[in-house]
Design an enzyme around this catalytic site. Structure first.
Site, PDB file in Angstrom:
ATOM      1  N   TYR A 125      34.861  33.312  38.322  1.00 47.01           N
ATOM      2  CA  TYR A 125      33.867  32.337  38.640  1.00 47.01           C
ATOM      3  C   TYR A 125      32.589  32.403  37.647  1.00 47.01           C
ATOM      4  O   TYR A 125      31.742  31.771  37.956  1.00 47.01           O
ATOM      5  CB  TYR A 125      33.103  32.811  40.105  1.00 47.01           C
ATOM      6  N   LYS A 172      44.054  43.855  42.523  1.00 49.47           N
ATOM      7  CA  LYS A 172      45.302  43.791  41.731  1.00 49.47           C
ATOM      8  C   LYS A 172      45.240  44.495  40.611  1.00 49.47           C
ATOM      9  O   LYS A 172      45.648  44.347  39.357  1.00 49.47           O
ATOM     10  CB  LYS A 172      45.299  42.236  41.447  1.00 49.47           C
ATOM     11  N   ASP A 205      47.842  40.645  47.293  1.00 44.38           N
ATOM     12  CA  ASP A 205      49.020  39.963  47.977  1.00 44.38           C
ATOM     13  C   ASP A 205      49.545  40.685  49.188  1.00 44.38           C
ATOM     14  O   ASP A 205      49.867  40.052  50.355  1.00 44.38           O
ATOM     15  CB  ASP A 205      50.316  39.618  47.216  1.00 44.38           C
ATOM     16  N   ASP A 229      37.172  34.521  47.857  1.00 39.92           N
ATOM     17  CA  ASP A 229      37.222  33.102  48.033  1.00 39.92           C
ATOM     18  C   ASP A 229      38.555  32.740  48.979  1.00 39.92           C
ATOM     19  O   ASP A 229      38.357  32.278  49.910  1.00 39.92           O
ATOM     20  CB  ASP A 229      37.245  32.190  46.832  1.00 39.92           C
TER      21      ASP A 229
END
Ligand code: NAD
Length: 337
Positions: A125, A172, A205, A229
């Site tokens: 972002y 991640k 995930d 988000d």
């Protein structure tokens, strides 16, 4: 003189009609607020040559609290997000998004009660993108130790203040060992200050899958910007739709309360969308201002109206307009007082 002065930024698309409905409900709760209306978005670009006029910035800086409707950002081309700019100007580094099942809405998941803390200023972002060649585009994912530490520390402090027990870091770091690895390291470092809170971490995930399988296992989540988000929209869908997901952007000097959803341009002006998410953000704002009683009064009335199901908006099977739903909440508050 009013007890509080709040900057009201109606925003674009469905923003103005929702904000007006929400203002009606908040004013009817008995809390004393003087609203200072300010502008943001594409109209401002034409009028003032900027998406975020100085007057709006000054108002937020002075009042230190704002309620905001969504803005519109074109996909792929065009201007940058006014919203992201606003978060940067005030360094609103913590995006707090509660996800709470709405008892009146019958959903496959009826046991969600989570607080999600999204880092609000870094990650992809930061919008640092460039074309390497006509066929290759690159975007920088920026994660810093101070940025990661402060959102983790914020999440722990907020969790304790709100009686929460467990904070899970979502990442991640198995693949992005440096960026997400740094985020996770900073989380673990911050955790040392809060031994009363249980901690864990989970790969993003797997987190998405676990959320759908068994959301009740989660209490608080803290995530980098992009995962935050996406995961918060997933949570919004699970609790009953994007019309029910409130939020707050918080920095050291001010707080801007706004819904998770966007400006839904196709519904703009139709006065049919659900104002509950902005109203929920307003309820969070009232609690932030110490107006707990007014916050509870609105919350109770809103849930009663949803439970009755007669004057609710289309997204949950009703036919009421935005204004009629808001008026139903006002009527219910009067009935309950
Ligand atoms: P969106 O949230 O506007 O809409 C997604 C879906 O949810 C649409 O089907 C829409 O009709 C529905 N929806 C949204 N709000 C609703 C409400 N209150 N009640 C009932 N249904 C509702 O997301 P989008 O379509 O991806 O984005 C539209 C614009 O909003 C884009 O320009 C995007 O950049 C912007 N946006 C702004 C913010 C913000 O200002 N905070 C956040 C997200 C998206």
């Amino acid at each position: 003189m009013s007890k509080h002065v709040v900057t009201l930024i109606p925003g674009e698309g469905i923003g103005p009609e929702i904000c007006e409905a929400v203002r009606t409900v908040i004013d009817a709760s008995g809390v004393e607020i003087r609203w200072e209306y300010e502008e943001i978005g594409l109209d401002c670009l034409e009028k003032f040559g900027t998406l975020l006029p100085e007057k709006t910035i000054q108002s937020v800086a002075k009042n230190r609290v704002a309620l905001k409707g969504p803005t519109t950002t074109p996909v792929g081309t065009g201007h940058k997000s006014a919203n992201v700019t606003l978060r940067k100007v005030f360094d609103l580094y913590a995006n707090v998004r509660p996800a709470l099942s709405v008892p009146a809405l019958k959903r496959p998941w009826n046991n969600i009660d989570m607080l999600v803390f999204r880092e609000n200023t870094e990650d992809t972002y930061a919008a640092i993108e460039h074309m390497v060649s006509s066929e290759v585009a690159q975007c920088l994912k920026v994660i810093t130790w101070p940025g990661s530490y402060r959102i983790a520390d914020f999440a722990f402090r907020w969790a304790i203040a709100h009686g929460r027990k467990k904070v899970v870091c979502v990442h991640k770091a198995n693949i992005m060992k440096m960026t997400d690895g740094l985020f996770l390291d900073a989380f673990r470092e911050a955790a040392k200050k809060y031994p009363e809170i249980t901690t864990a971490d989970i790969i993003v995930d797997n987190c998405a899958m676990q959320l759908v399988r068994n959301p009740a296992q989660f209490d608080c989540l803290v995530l980098p910007n992009l995962y935050g988000d996406i995961i918060t929209d997933l949570c919004a869908g699970m609790v009953g739709g994007i019309g029910f997901a409130p939020g707050a952007n918080i920095g050291n000097n001010c707080a801007i309360f706004e819904a998770v959803h966007g400006s839904a341009p196709k519904y703009a002006g139709l006065k049919k969308v659900n104002p509950s998410a902005v109203l929920g953000s307003g309820i969070m704002m009232l609690r932030w201002l110490g107006e707990t009683e007014a916050a509870e009064r609105i919350d109770k009335a809103m849930n009663a109206v949803l439970e009755e199901g007669r004057r609710v908006t289309y997204d949950i099977g009703g036919t009421a307009s935005t204004d009629d739903y808001a008026q139903a909440i006002v009527d219910k508050m009067r009935e309950q007082s």
